[in-house]
Design a protein around this motif. Sequence first.
Motif, mmCIF file in Angstrom:
data_model
loop_
_atom_site.group_PDB
_atom_site.id
_atom_site.type_symbol
_atom_site.label_atom_id
_atom_site.label_comp_id
_atom_site.label_asym_id
_atom_site.label_seq_id
_atom_site.Cartn_x
_atom_site.Cartn_y
_atom_site.Cartn_z
ATOM 1 N N PHE A 98 0.832 -1.207 0.000
ATOM 2 C CA PHE A 98 0.000 0.000 0.000
ATOM 3 C C PHE A 98 0.865 1.254 0.000
ATOM 4 C CE2 PHE A 98 -2.064 3.340 2.566
ATOM 5 C CZ PHE A 98 -3.143 3.606 1.764
ATOM 6 N N VAL A 99 1.856 1.315 0.863
ATOM 7 C CA VAL A 99 2.737 2.479 0.911
ATOM 8 C C VAL A 99 3.546 2.578 -0.375
ATOM 9 C CG1 VAL A 99 4.632 3.584 2.175
ATOM 10 C CG2 VAL A 99 2.812 2.412 3.419
ATOM 11 N N GLY A 100 3.788 1.423 -1.037
ATOM 12 C CA GLY A 100 4.530 1.423 -2.293
ATOM 13 C C GLY A 100 3.821 2.139 -3.422
ATOM 14 N N PHE A 101 2.544 2.435 -3.276
ATOM 15 C CA PHE A 101 1.839 3.249 -4.265
ATOM 16 C C PHE A 101 2.124 4.736 -4.066
ATOM 17 C CE2 PHE A 101 -0.755 -0.574 -4.692
ATOM 18 C CZ PHE A 101 -1.004 -0.598 -6.047
ATOM 19 N N PHE A 102 2.690 5.122 -2.931
ATOM 20 C CA PHE A 102 2.937 6.526 -2.619
ATOM 21 C C PHE A 102 4.426 6.854 -2.515
ATOM 22 C CE2 PHE A 102 -1.195 5.328 -1.031
ATOM 23 C CZ PHE A 102 -2.001 6.363 -1.423
ATOM 24 N N THR A 103 5.236 5.842 -2.286
ATOM 25 C CA THR A 103 6.692 5.978 -2.301
ATOM 26 C C THR A 103 7.221 4.932 -3.261
ATOM 27 O OG1 THR A 103 6.762 6.710 0.003
ATOM 28 C CG2 THR A 103 8.803 5.842 -0.931
ATOM 29 N N PRO A 104 8.144 5.285 -4.173
ATOM 30 C CA PRO A 104 8.658 4.277 -5.103
ATOM 31 C C PRO A 104 9.012 2.988 -4.362
ATOM 32 C CG PRO A 104 9.559 6.417 -5.644
ATOM 33 C CD PRO A 104 8.763 6.603 -4.384
#
Length: 472
Positions: A172-178
């Motif tokens: 999920f966080v990978g959609f907002f941070t590369p």
Amino acid sequence: MSARGQARKAQAEPEAVSMYEAHQKVYPREVKGRFQNLRTGMVFLLLGVFYGLPWLQLGGRQAVLFDLPARQFHIFGLTFWPQDFFYLTLLLVICALGLFFVTALFGRVWCGYACPQTVWTEVFLWMEQWTEGGRAKRMKLDRGPWNREKILRKGAKQVLWVTFAAWTGFTFVGFFTPITELGARLLTFELGPWETFWMGFYGLATYGNAGFLREQVCLYMCPYARFQGAMFDRDTLIISYDEARGEPRGGRKRGVEPKSVGLGDCIDCNLCVQACPTGIDIRDGLQYECIACAACIDACDSVMDRMNYPRGLIRYTSENALEGKPSRVVRPRTIVYLVLLLALATAGATGLALREPVRLDILTDRNTLYRETDEGLIENSYTFKLTNMHDTAHSYRFSVTGPEGIRIETDPPEVRVAAGETRTLAARVQLPPAAAENPGGEEITVRVRSTDDAGITGSETTRFRTPVGRDF
């Protein structure tokens, strides 16, 4: 008071019923069938998209990345900025109308096959079945004492749950941070506080909702279950029990003709209840708790096959079809939804196709309508607000089209604008008096073009004010 009086008083006073009841855990029975195969396929498809999309690269950048610090949303080669909020609003409206349209036609298929709560709960149930066994074994294990076997099985389940939830939070966080950068910083324990918080929060939400709350999210937390009935009509596809065929219920030997023993096709095995992930009995009629997952259909069809009875005692149908009336797919409700959906989708696609990578807003000087220059020209002053919607910096120059002899001057003549930046600059547009054919004003178009990429252009139309009733 005599014993007879006490008995009469007890009969007159209704028994007190508590308004609060402890939650009874639902143990869904695992079933096989064509609808469960479809649900399994949807689980792999949707989770494959969710977990795989952040790793997809396009043009040297993550294909889908919501870069909040830079205020850039990169979606398959398109870059959106806060100024593009219109497209987000339009997308949400389209999604809502799409849900209404599908619901009017097929009932709650979204809940049964594509809702994130359903998809993740299904995966957590699989892990529970792998570690604790089938329905009967899980019930026996929960009732039994804490011994070595129970600790090992429960512990293995928790390891799988926690690992899967943690991976979900990371993705999920990978959609907002590369995600490659996020993974490298995770391995070196260099995550920022917000990244750590959201990974933990989303992972914990997945663990709690899919592992423990499960059907309670659908029954008590999801608003869709409450208002979806407003989108139903008598032609909407629902899962229903054919009462006319199934009643009266009762057990019998395999192959016995139901009518010969005065029974319907339902053998009252309760497999449809045991298979239901929300724990309802579909034979009681349409209920808001039903998520249309069709587990009861597959369970009932398997029983009908063993009894050599026709399938479809529980099936997808409509209220009109159950009553022997014609069932219509094309009706005013679905037509309205479809027309609105197509109109908005067309508008959104057209807007994206015509979207310019640079935006120009022109503000007219309200203090001075126009003025005469020393050369005898009519001059209007403007303020230009130039926004670079591209994902890299560019230099821009301006030109103007309109009546013959019109020209433009900006300060500075060429402006460098960073990606996503908005620059404000002063501009003067001059026109010979003889070219002013319309007293009061002329329509002009200001064009902006990148000097380092000829494909990046933009334009804006405004009004050039001229004298009224005065000969120059």
